[in-house]
Design an enzyme around this catalytic site. Structure first.
Site, PDB file in Angstrom:
ATOM      1  N   SER A 199       0.845  -1.203   0.000  1.00 31.83           N
ATOM      2  CA  SER A 199       0.000   0.000   0.000  1.00 31.83           C
ATOM      3  C   SER A 199       0.874   1.244   0.000  1.00 31.83           C
ATOM      4  O   SER A 199       0.582   2.235  -0.685  1.00 31.83           O
ATOM      5  CB  SER A 199      -0.932  -0.001   1.214  1.00 31.83           C
ATOM      6  OG  SER A 199      -1.831  -1.083   1.178  1.00 31.83           O
ATOM      7  N   ASP A 200       1.946   1.222   0.771  1.00 33.92           N
ATOM      8  CA  ASP A 200       2.909   2.327   0.766  1.00 33.92           C
ATOM      9  C   ASP A 200       3.606   2.447  -0.584  1.00 33.92           C
ATOM     10  O   ASP A 200       3.730   3.547  -1.141  1.00 33.92           O
ATOM     11  CB  ASP A 200       3.965   2.105   1.851  1.00 33.92           C
ATOM     12  CG  ASP A 200       3.549   2.626   3.212  1.00 33.92           C
ATOM     13  OD1 ASP A 200       2.719   3.543   3.266  1.00 33.92           O
ATOM     14  OD2 ASP A 200       4.057   2.114   4.221  1.00 33.92           O
ATOM     15  N   ILE A 201       4.087   1.332  -1.097  1.00 33.91           N
ATOM     16  CA  ILE A 201       4.841   1.359  -2.352  1.00 33.91           C
ATOM     17  C   ILE A 201       3.974   1.861  -3.497  1.00 33.91           C
ATOM     18  O   ILE A 201       4.388   2.739  -4.282  1.00 33.91           O
ATOM     19  CB  ILE A 201       5.398  -0.035  -2.680  1.00 33.91           C
ATOM     20  CG1 ILE A 201       6.438  -0.479  -1.645  1.00 33.91           C
ATOM     21  CG2 ILE A 201       5.992  -0.058  -4.088  1.00 33.91           C
ATOM     22  CD1 ILE A 201       7.702   0.338  -1.641  1.00 33.91           C
ATOM     23  N   GLY A 204       3.428   5.516  -3.216  1.00 33.21           N
ATOM     24  CA  GLY A 204       4.613   6.234  -3.665  1.00 33.21           C
ATOM     25  C   GLY A 204       4.694   6.307  -5.177  1.00 33.21           C
ATOM     26  O   GLY A 204       5.087   7.338  -5.749  1.00 33.21           O
TER      27      GLY A 204
END
Length: 429
Positions: A199-201, A204
């Site tokens: 989810s972070d990647i 980003g």
């Protein structure tokens, strides 16, 4: 530190190279973000030639500096100056300045830097930067062309906007954990997160794409804008076919282990000595697999004539295939599939990933060196740009390592003025 074997590491672009050929040369990114989603975006921009100034809190810095083990010691540095592997993975090609933005003088320094920056990237809670005059509305008054990217868990609006958001929480709320793991009722079945903070990647990556789109608009019109990126929004967006299975077909996807909800056969199969992936994406590949396994009769069975039929008769398709594959050695089966034009492959551990000749041939592993001379390996930029390749100009910085340099060269402060700011606790480094 032990370095990698020469057949594994690509020295690729010189780590001392400048960004003269970088596609984003001339762009300045003022990065107030921390942890993963924001730093991932700014590292991409840095790899492609942008100047990235990473703003960190004095004394503590980015949270991920402490996220270990493992750690890499910088020469004879003490335990507070070591680098976590996590931090090393998303902070190259940046300069670090340590500034206390809660101090009015510190906030003023950031505003001065923002005046001549192209992009500000931040992941503070909604409204948190307004009190320091570092929100979009405040900075846009001094730099109307500024592209200001905010990354939060749930966005700048909506009933959850004020909540902090972490990848693990969002994987659950965004539906990903409900479709990951073993099927319900089987051993080991429970809601399962993905082994990387996707989810972070993904956020980003979407942030990077949106920043580049906004810069294109800025170049055409002179107008900056505010980008509102949310982990939850991104996670829902990347549900892809699983989201559409519900929106179009009313199907509530469930965890299926290594099975595919829409394609058969597309899964792992046990072999004589392990497992192999079989990923047939069309009828031609299915027929080739059947011929390889001596199951030609399945190619004319009316139950298996097309993919929709095979999905309806999943068990009847996969049982004879599984029985036939079980007698093969994994390596032999994978080689035979490749020869027959059937997509498939092994299930590698992480160490095995980096032993593959293909990874070495693609230059995915780059060796970098800290200022002390300590070397380490890192995963490089994955896209090969023929005219403006990614460069690896600087290793992840020590906390505040470039504070004086940045303040003196970009804001024309004297060495004495910087020393006074350090003594007052406004800056570190």
């Amino acid at each position: 530190m032990q370095t990698a074997d020469s057949d594994t590491v690509s020295h690729g672009p010189d780590t001392t190279a400048d960004a003269s050929s970088g596609a984003l040369k001339g762009l300045r990114i003022l990065d107030l973000s921390r942890v993963l989603a924001g730093p991932w975006a700014s590292q991409i921009l840095g790899d492609l030639g942008a100047e990235v100034i990473k703003v960190e809190q004095p004394d503590s810095g980015d949270d991920t500096r402490a996220w270990g083990p493992p750690f890499l010691a910088d020469g004879d540095a003490g335990p507070d100056e070591r680098f976590s592997a996590y931090f090393l993975g998303c902070n190259r090609n940046k300069r670090s300045i340590a500034v206390d933005i809660a101090n009015p003088k510190g906030a003023a320094l950031i505003r001065a830097l923002a005046k001549d920056s192209d992009v500000v990237l931040e992941n503070f809670r909604v409204g948190a930067l307004e009190r320091y005059g570092l929100d979009y509305a405040s900075l846009a008054t001094i730099n109307p062309a500024l592209v200001y990217c905010s990354i939060t868990g749930f966005g700048q609006s909506g009933p959850l906007a004020s909540r902090p958001g972490y990848d693990f929480v969002v994987q659950g709320m965004g539906g990903l954990m409900s479709i990951t793991g073993q099927p319900e009722g089987t051993p080991g079945a429970e809601p399962m997160k993905v082994g990387v903070a996707v989810s972070d990647i993904f956020t980003g990556l979407y942030a990077t794409i949106s920043i580049l789109a906004a810069l294109r608009h800025r170049d055409a019109t002179g107008e900056g804008q505010h980008l509102d990126c949310a982990l939850l929004d991104t996670q829902v967006a990347v549900l892809a076919n699983q989201a559409m299975n519900w929106l179009v077909g009313g199907m509530v996807p469930k965890p299926m282990g290594n099975l595919h909800p829409n394609v058969v056969p597309y899964r792992t199969f046990p072999t004589r000595d392990g497992h192999a992936i079989v990923a047939t994406g069309n009828d031609r590949q299915f027929h080739a697999l059947c011929r390889l396994l001596g199951l030609e009769q399945m190619t004319t069975d009316p139950r298996f004539l097309d993919n929709a039929s095979r999905v309806a008769y999943r068990a009847e398709v996969e049982k004879p295939l599984g029985d036939a594959i079980a007698g093969w050695a994994t390596a032999d089966f994978i080689a035979a599939m490749a020869e027959a034009g059937v997509p498939g492959g092994p299930i590698n551990r992480i160490d095995q990933v980096f032993e593959q000749p293909q990874i070495a041939a693609r230059g995915l592993v780059q060796e970098m060196r800290l200022p002390s001379g300590t070397s380490f390996r890192a995963v490089g930029f994955p896209v090969k740009l023929s005219a403006t390749p990614a460069t690896y100009r600087a290793p992840p910085p020590a906390l505040g390592a470039q504070t004086g340099e940045v303040l003196q060269t970009l804001l024309n402060l004297s060495e004495t003025e910087v020393s006074e700011l350090r003594a007052a606790g406004v800056v570190g480094g």
